[in-house]
Design a protein around this motif. Structure first.
Motif, short mmCIF file in Angstrom:
data_model
loop_
_atom_site.label_atom_id
_atom_site.label_comp_id
_atom_site.label_asym_id
_atom_site.label_seq_id
_atom_site.Cartn_x
_atom_site.Cartn_y
_atom_site.Cartn_z
N LEU A 264 0.82 -1.22 0.00
CA LEU A 264 0.00 0.00 0.00
C LEU A 264 0.85 1.27 0.00
CD1 LEU A 264 -2.81 -1.02 2.51
CD2 LEU A 264 -2.95 -0.97 0.02
N LYS A 265 1.99 1.23 0.69
CA LYS A 265 2.81 2.43 0.80
C LYS A 265 3.57 2.75 -0.49
CE LYS A 265 3.44 2.65 5.80
NZ LYS A 265 2.71 3.92 5.91
N THR A 266 3.69 1.81 -1.40
CA THR A 266 4.46 2.05 -2.62
C THR A 266 3.62 2.09 -3.88
OG1 THR A 266 4.93 -0.35 -2.72
CG2 THR A 266 6.59 1.07 -1.68
N ARG A 267 2.32 2.15 -3.72
CA ARG A 267 1.45 2.21 -4.90
C ARG A 267 1.48 3.61 -5.52
NH1 ARG A 267 -4.01 -1.45 -4.10
NH2 ARG A 267 -2.92 -3.39 -3.55
N ALA A 268 1.43 3.64 -6.84
CA ALA A 268 1.43 4.93 -7.54
C ALA A 268 0.19 5.74 -7.17
CB ALA A 268 1.47 4.70 -9.05
N SER A 269 -0.93 5.07 -6.96
CA SER A 269 -2.17 5.77 -6.60
C SER A 269 -2.03 6.47 -5.25
CB SER A 269 -3.34 4.78 -6.56
OG SER A 269 -3.09 3.74 -5.64
N ARG A 270 -1.26 5.87 -4.34
CA ARG A 270 -1.06 6.51 -3.04
C ARG A 270 -0.24 7.79 -3.19
NH1 ARG A 270 3.00 6.35 1.38
NH2 ARG A 270 1.88 6.89 3.28
N MET A 271 0.83 7.71 -3.98
CA MET A 271 1.65 8.90 -4.16
C MET A 271 0.86 10.01 -4.84
SD MET A 271 4.49 8.94 -2.76
CE MET A 271 4.83 10.54 -3.48
N GLN A 272 0.02 9.64 -5.79
CA GLN A 272 -0.79 10.66 -6.45
C GLN A 272 -1.78 11.27 -5.48
OE1 GLN A 272 -0.39 11.93 -9.56
NE2 GLN A 272 -1.89 13.40 -8.78
N ARG A 273 -2.32 10.46 -4.58
CA ARG A 273 -3.25 10.98 -3.58
C ARG A 273 -2.54 11.94 -2.63
NH1 ARG A 273 -4.58 6.55 -1.71
NH2 ARG A 273 -3.52 6.51 0.32
N VAL A 274 -1.31 11.60 -2.24
CA VAL A 274 -0.54 12.48 -1.36
C VAL A 274 -0.24 13.80 -2.07
CG1 VAL A 274 1.65 12.78 -0.15
CG2 VAL A 274 0.46 10.59 -0.03
N ARG A 275 0.16 13.72 -3.34
CA ARG A 275 0.45 14.94 -4.09
C ARG A 275 -0.78 15.82 -4.19
NH1 ARG A 275 5.40 14.96 -6.58
NH2 ARG A 275 4.76 16.88 -7.64
#
Length: 495
Positions: free
Chosen positions: A308-319
């Motif tokens: 979960l911590k390395t998913r691209a969707s997570r990074m996009q959500r954080v951005r």
């Protein structure tokens, strides 16, 4: 409709906002509007001390001189003497109600209806959320005028900040004697993110003035299969499970395919069909089992956390949440503290068991896991480490944790099925006992310990006392407090 009394020479405004929501900027804008239109303005603030142990209260007084006399202004809102209350989140509106800042004969209450859950709500053993419906009902009853809408969604639509939406809502409410243009000029004069702030202002203004129909709250749309395996499982559950279980089962299949693979989702349906075969209308046991079984089968382990911590969707959500531009570099540092037990549970069952069962070996290795560390998960080094751990998903079935959890799940399902043959109410309470199993680390261990204690005490009772009511009461006691004093008392009475 302009609701401002032209004869009124003093207006008191209280703003309740959390850190980072721009409450101070909003207060400055309001004072700028007043000063540019010939009013006197004073603003004060009392900051909170943490995320939700106390919001910051910004207090603003606007006044006009009367017969050349300068007004004396207060520094804090006084119950019964506030004209406008603006809250950035629904629970903050509830806090304003509790503090008696809102009065039915005077106050216009403007609030967002979205929730930012407090740590205490998230950490509760059961459902610790405050009731949004009760707050909305009280807001309507205890204010002279209530304006509520999802400002967080309006912020997303306008790519703005919530303070701009609140400012627009204040203007749209027409409780202040200033034109829309005057409000907008305050944003322009600030010279900061003018375009996006005006877009957010427009969303708030039109929502408060009723110029736009607000979109309905997003529902939980049923997942649609996009792969042959997903379509096959979809057809299977529709044909073999009762309709009340379809929605939860569809979400369960999607969750478990994402968690592991199609074969794991098939195991989920195998288990669920056995329960459905014993169920009867209105099929509440099947519907609840579809949800709780999926939750238990997708237990949180180190593999899942890394994934979960390395998913691209997570990074996009954080951005998106921090509103980082495409040209901006974003670094995310997180605190991680895996315990030796959690590491061993990820190892092959034989190896993990050997380490944990050896006091000498486990005490030696445990020294390396006593302290947590701050990990920059966006750095190449740590990203590759976490991705490698996430890829270990294909070997999850060989892990110690998988073997232990599947044994617990099978024992729980046996209890459900054993009860369903004679007492569906009892079977339903067994299903709901899965609520005790949640999270990871100490939270998981505490919940599992309570679950096992309840199960042991239940089967120690005489058969005539093994009722759904007893089980429901025991579960409620376990979920009521972390220390488990209520549960201990309940179980001691049964012994």
């Amino acid at each position: 409709m302009n609701t401002h009394d032209p004869k009124r020479n003093r207006i008191c405004i209280a703003i309740l906002a959390m850190g980072g929501q721009g409450g101070g900027v909003l207060a400055d804008w309001i004072q700028e509007v007043a000063l540019h239109n010939g009013w006197l303005a004073q603003g004060t603030s009392v900051p909170g001390v943490a995320q939700r142990t106390g919001s910051t209260v910004y207090y603003i007084e606007l006044a006009r001189s009367v017969d050349g006399r300068q007004p004396i202004m207060a520094q804090m809102p006084v119950p019964g003497d506030v004209d406008v209350v603006i809250a950035s989140e629904l629970m903050e509106a509830g806090r304003a109600l509790l503090r008696n800042f809102v009065s039915a004969d005077r106050t216009t209450l403007i609030t967002s209806t979205h929730r930012v859950y407090a740590i205490a709500e998230k950490a509760a053993m059961g459902d610790g959320r405050g009731s949004s419906e009760r707050i909305i009902e009280a807001a309507g009853q205890r204010s002279k005028r209530f304006i509520g809408f999802d400002m967080d969604a309006a912020t997303e639509r306008s790519a703005s900040v919530i303070s701009a939406v609140m400012f627009g809502a204040l203007a749209g409410s027409e409780v202040l004697p200033f034109t829309r243009e005057a409000f907008e000029q305050a944003i322009k004069d600030s010279g900061i993110a003018v375009k996006s702030n005006l877009a957010g202002f427009d969303q708030g203004f039109r929502a408060a003035s009723g110029a736009i129909a607000l979109p309905a709250e997003p529902g939980h749309a049923l997942p649609q299969p996009t792969t042959p395996m997903g379509q096959q499982l979809h057809a299977r559950l529709i044909s073999r499970l009762p309709p009340p279980a379809h929605a939860n089962a569809l979400h369960g299949v999607q969750r478990l395919m994402d968690y592991q693979d199609g074969a794991y989702a098939e195991l989920y349906l195998d288990r669920l069909e056995k329960i459905a075969a014993l169920d009867r209308a209105p099929f509440e046991v099947s519907a609840e089992a579809a949800r709780h079984l999926a939750l238990w089968m997708s237990y949180e382990d180190t593999i899942r956390v890394a994934d979960l911590k390395t998913r691209a969707s997570r990074m996009q959500r954080v951005r998106t949440e921090v509103r980082a531009g495409d040209e901006q570099h974003l670094s995310v540092t997180e605190f991680m503290h895996p315990r030796l037990q959690e590491i061993c549970e990820t190892l092959p069952a034989g190896l993990g068991h050997a380490v944990l069962s050896s006091k000498r070996l486990s005490s030696t290795l445990d020294r390396f896991f006593q302290k947590g560390r701050h990990v920059e998960t966006t750095s190449l080094r740590w990203f590759l480490v976490l991705r490698a751990l996430a890829k270990y998903r294909r070997f999850r079935r060989s892990s110690l944790r998988y073997r232990e959890e599947q044994a617990r799940i099978e024992r729980w399902l046996a209890d459900v099925q054993g009860a369903a043959g004679s007492d569906l109410g009892l079977a339903l309470e067994w299903v709901r006992c899965q609520r005790l199993i949640k999270g990871y680390g100490d939270t998981f261990e505490r919940g599992l310990r309570n679950f096992e204690a309840i199960r042991a005490a239940f089967f120690a009772l005489p058969p005539e006392q093994r009722t759904a009511q007893w089980l429901a009461q025991a579960r409620a006691k376990a979920l009521a407090d972390e220390k488990g004093e209520g549960l201990k008392s309940h179980l001691s009475l049964a012994s």
